[in-house]
Design a protein around this motif. Structure first.
Motif, PDB file in Angstrom:
ATOM      1  N   LEU A  95       0.810  -1.225   0.000  1.00 27.28           N
ATOM      2  CA  LEU A  95       0.000   0.000   0.000  1.00 27.28           C
ATOM      3  C   LEU A  95       0.839   1.269   0.000  1.00 27.28           C
ATOM      4  CD1 LEU A  95      -2.773  -0.948   2.603  1.00 27.28           C
ATOM      5  CD2 LEU A  95      -3.014  -0.821   0.117  1.00 27.28           C
ATOM      6  N   ARG A  96       2.136   1.144   0.119  1.00 32.25           N
ATOM      7  CA  ARG A  96       3.022   2.304   0.239  1.00 32.25           C
ATOM      8  C   ARG A  96       2.793   3.356  -0.854  1.00 32.25           C
ATOM      9  NH1 ARG A  96       8.181   3.558   2.329  1.00 32.25           N
ATOM     10  NH2 ARG A  96       8.502   5.767   1.937  1.00 32.25           N
ATOM     11  N   PRO A  97       2.680   2.966  -2.146  1.00 32.67           N
ATOM     12  CA  PRO A  97       2.478   3.996  -3.179  1.00 32.67           C
ATOM     13  C   PRO A  97       1.212   4.828  -2.982  1.00 32.67           C
ATOM     14  CG  PRO A  97       3.140   1.912  -4.168  1.00 32.67           C
ATOM     15  CD  PRO A  97       2.829   1.629  -2.733  1.00 32.67           C
ATOM     16  N   ARG A  98       0.177   4.232  -2.408  1.00 31.09           N
ATOM     17  CA  ARG A  98      -1.074   4.964  -2.211  1.00 31.09           C
ATOM     18  C   ARG A  98      -1.067   5.804  -0.939  1.00 31.09           C
ATOM     19  NH1 ARG A  98      -6.014   0.811  -3.866  1.00 31.09           N
ATOM     20  NH2 ARG A  98      -5.246   0.286  -5.962  1.00 31.09           N
ATOM     21  N   LEU A  99      -0.207   5.458  -0.001  1.00 36.94           N
ATOM     22  CA  LEU A  99      -0.203   6.149   1.289  1.00 36.94           C
ATOM     23  C   LEU A  99       0.606   7.435   1.265  1.00 36.94           C
ATOM     24  CD1 LEU A  99       0.253   3.063   3.664  1.00 36.94           C
ATOM     25  CD2 LEU A  99      -1.853   4.311   3.170  1.00 36.94           C
ATOM     26  N   GLY A 100       1.495   7.569   0.297  1.00 47.32           N
ATOM     27  CA  GLY A 100       2.297   8.782   0.219  1.00 47.32           C
ATOM     28  C   GLY A 100       3.712   8.575   0.716  1.00 47.32           C
ATOM     29  N   ALA A 101       4.605   9.485   0.306  1.00 48.58           N
ATOM     30  CA  ALA A 101       6.028   9.333   0.613  1.00 48.58           C
ATOM     31  C   ALA A 101       6.319   9.418   2.111  1.00 48.58           C
ATOM     32  CB  ALA A 101       6.822  10.396  -0.141  1.00 48.58           C
ATOM     33  N   ASN A 102       5.527  10.197   2.836  1.00 50.41           N
ATOM     34  CA  ASN A 102       5.803  10.403   4.258  1.00 50.41           C
ATOM     35  C   ASN A 102       4.935   9.542   5.172  1.00 50.41           C
ATOM     36  OD1 ASN A 102       7.721  12.445   3.710  1.00 50.41           O
ATOM     37  ND2 ASN A 102       6.072  13.944   3.448  1.00 50.41           N
ATOM     38  N   ALA A 103       4.290   8.527   4.610  1.00 54.53           N
ATOM     39  CA  ALA A 103       3.371   7.715   5.405  1.00 54.53           C
ATOM     40  C   ALA A 103       4.058   7.035   6.577  1.00 54.53           C
ATOM     41  CB  ALA A 103       2.707   6.665   4.513  1.00 54.53           C
ATOM     42  N   PHE A 104       5.311   6.633   6.403  1.00 48.37           N
ATOM     43  CA  PHE A 104       6.023   5.896   7.449  1.00 48.37           C
ATOM     44  C   PHE A 104       7.116   6.735   8.098  1.00 48.37           C
ATOM     45  CE2 PHE A 104       5.186   2.091   4.443  1.00 48.37           C
ATOM     46  CZ  PHE A 104       3.858   2.051   4.833  1.00 48.37           C
ATOM     47  N   ALA A 105       7.124   8.040   7.853  1.00 48.21           N
ATOM     48  CA  ALA A 105       8.185   8.902   8.373  1.00 48.21           C
ATOM     49  C   ALA A 105       8.072   9.072   9.883  1.00 48.21           C
ATOM     50  CB  ALA A 105       8.126  10.266   7.683  1.00 48.21           C
ATOM     51  N   THR A 106       9.217   9.100  10.546  1.00 50.48           N
ATOM     52  CA  THR A 106       9.248   9.346  11.993  1.00 50.48           C
ATOM     53  C   THR A 106      10.627   9.845  12.397  1.00 50.48           C
ATOM     54  OG1 THR A 106       8.851   8.411  14.193  1.00 50.48           O
ATOM     55  CG2 THR A 106       9.992   7.002  12.607  1.00 50.48           C
ATOM     56  N   ARG A 107      10.660  10.637  13.445  1.00 52.63           N
ATOM     57  CA  ARG A 107      11.914  11.052  14.067  1.00 52.63           C
ATOM     58  C   ARG A 107      11.989  10.536  15.497  1.00 52.63           C
ATOM     59  NH1 ARG A 107      12.456  17.449  12.235  1.00 52.63           N
ATOM     60  NH2 ARG A 107      12.575  17.064   9.966  1.00 52.63           N
ATOM     61  N   ARG A 108      11.079   9.619  15.820  1.00 49.36           N
ATOM     62  CA  ARG A 108      10.981   9.151  17.214  1.00 49.36           C
ATOM     63  C   ARG A 108      11.044   7.618  17.249  1.00 49.36           C
ATOM     64  NH1 ARG A 108       5.819  12.138  19.597  1.00 49.36           N
ATOM     65  NH2 ARG A 108       6.905  11.750  21.558  1.00 49.36           N
ATOM     66  N   LEU A 109      12.070   7.084  16.625  1.00 54.21           N
ATOM     67  CA  LEU A 109      12.213   5.636  16.542  1.00 54.21           C
ATOM     68  C   LEU A 109      12.317   5.003  17.930  1.00 54.21           C
ATOM     69  CD1 LEU A 109      12.462   3.203  14.694  1.00 54.21           C
ATOM     70  CD2 LEU A 109      14.941   3.588  14.629  1.00 54.21           C
ATOM     71  N   GLY A 110      12.979   5.674  18.851  1.00 56.54           N
ATOM     72  CA  GLY A 110      13.124   5.136  20.201  1.00 56.54           C
ATOM     73  C   GLY A 110      11.795   4.941  20.898  1.00 56.54           C
ATOM     74  N   VAL A 111      10.863   5.890  20.694  1.00 56.83           N
ATOM     75  CA  VAL A 111       9.532   5.768  21.299  1.00 56.83           C
ATOM     76  C   VAL A 111       8.779   4.603  20.659  1.00 56.83           C
ATOM     77  CG1 VAL A 111       7.359   6.959  21.797  1.00 56.83           C
ATOM     78  CG2 VAL A 111       9.502   8.238  21.764  1.00 56.83           C
ATOM     79  N   HIS A 112       8.941   4.438  19.340  1.00 61.23           N
ATOM     80  CA  HIS A 112       8.311   3.305  18.661  1.00 61.23           C
ATOM     81  C   HIS A 112       8.832   1.988  19.221  1.00 61.23           C
ATOM     82  CE1 HIS A 112       5.897   5.130  15.477  1.00 61.23           C
ATOM     83  NE2 HIS A 112       6.844   6.028  15.314  1.00 61.23           N
ATOM     84  N   VAL A 113      10.127   1.895  19.451  1.00 61.83           N
ATOM     85  CA  VAL A 113      10.711   0.656  19.993  1.00 61.83           C
ATOM     86  C   VAL A 113      10.148   0.367  21.379  1.00 61.83           C
ATOM     87  CG1 VAL A 113      12.836  -0.432  20.791  1.00 61.83           C
ATOM     88  CG2 VAL A 113      12.825   0.816  18.636  1.00 61.83           C
ATOM     89  N   ALA A 114      10.110   1.382  22.235  1.00 59.60           N
ATOM     90  CA  ALA A 114       9.580   1.197  23.584  1.00 59.60           C
ATOM     91  C   ALA A 114       8.111   0.791  23.545  1.00 59.60           C
ATOM     92  CB  ALA A 114       9.752   2.478  24.390  1.00 59.60           C
ATOM     93  N   ARG A 115       7.338   1.473  22.711  1.00 63.51           N
ATOM     94  CA  ARG A 115       5.908   1.162  22.602  1.00 63.51           C
ATOM     95  C   ARG A 115       5.692  -0.263  22.148  1.00 63.51           C
ATOM     96  NH1 ARG A 115       2.075  -0.073  18.083  1.00 63.51           N
ATOM     97  NH2 ARG A 115       0.124  -0.106  19.242  1.00 63.51           N
TER      98      ARG A 115
END
Length: 286
Positions: free
Chosen positions: A42-62
């Motif tokens: 689905l990536r092409p339909r979601l847009g270039a920034n669909a998975f963008a993040t600057r908070r990888l550490g919070v994602h790992v903890a979550r």
């Protein structure tokens, strides 16, 4: 929230179907594989920034916390009736409020205090400490609900900067290796008949959390989460039709107390807040 409820119910049925054949950690690994395949397609339909993040550490903890909760949930589904699992899981809003107060120093208004008290009494009625209903399965499910609450607080923080698509993407990416490592030691070869259920697990993992995340971006968590109580009658009916499981009077009474406290809290707070205040992202005071 209706889409989220339907997804969670189907996920519970799929977990029950798979739980008798393979260990929970393998189910979670294969679910992440399916979810990641769907997201990449689905990536092409979601847009270039669909998975963008600057908070990888919070994602790992979550996701570390959420993976533990998911493991407990799948394990509990194998050990206990679906309605009991769902009823105990409804204590999540209670733990969210308590954790927010303890960790974020958020104020707990009187309506939420009533909801917390009703939730604690309700779960004690369901578990009935000292009798046969109180056992490892109940404790496992309760631990899972606590983990879900901690994960929800981190999701709320992530949604202030990241899109919901990023939250579900990193859920699959981070939890996939967690499940893979655990599966090495207990791997069971899936049968052809397991494929539809694995596909359902992967698809509903995305749809359930995406719908829940969207709901949390549109309204207060204390308003959105209690709507999930509609899941109990749906799960109870599904379990009755598919597995012949009947919900006992103690589970009904405990669930009614949990629901009643949360519903009264939601109605009271909704009447106290202007309509426009409920829109947008959850605030730090939620």
């Amino acid at each position: 929230m209706v889409a989220s409820i339907a997804s969670f119910v189907l996920m519970a049925v799929a977990a029950r179907q798979l739980g008798g054949r393979m260990p929970p950690v393998e189910i979670l690994f294969l679910r992440s594989v399916v979810s990641l395949m769907i997201l990449v397609s689905l990536r092409p339909r979601l847009g270039a920034n669909a998975f963008a993040t600057r908070r990888l550490g919070v994602h790992v903890a979550r996701n570390a916390i959420h993976f533990a909760g998911q493991y407990a949930w799948v394990w509990g589904i194998v050990l206990a009736p679906l309605a009991v699992v769902t009823a105990i899981e409804f204590t999540t809003p209670v733990w969210v409020a308590l954790l927010a107060a303890a960790l974020l120093r958020e104020r707990i208004p009187p309506p939420r205090r009533l909801a917390i008290a009703a939730g604690i009494v309700g779960v004690l009625i369901i578990l009935r400490p000292g009798v046969s209903a109180f056992g490892p399965a109940a404790l496992i499910i309760l631990a899972g609900a606590f983990c879900f609450a901690a994960a929800i607080l981190l999701v709320k923080a992530l949604l202030l900067t990241d899109r919901v698509t990023a939250v579900v993407f990193y859920m699959s990416v981070i939890q996939l290796p967690m499940g893979l490592i655990g599966s090495f030691f207990v791997w069971v070869r899936p049968a052809v008949s397991d494929v539809p259920w694995l596909a359902a697990m992967g698809a509903t993992a995305l749809s359930a959390h995406y719908a829940m995340g969207r709901a949390l971006t549109l309204g207060d968590a204390s308003f959105v989460l209690p709507i999930d109580f509609l899941r109990l009658p749906v799960v109870a009916l599904t379990a009755l039709l598919l597995y012949g499981e009947r919900i006992d009077k103690w589970t009904m009474l405990g669930a009614a107390l949990i629901f009643g406290g949360n519903y009264w809290s939601v109605r009271h707070e909704a009447n106290a807040i202007p309509p426009a205040a409920g829109a947008g992202l959850p605030s730090a005071d939620d």
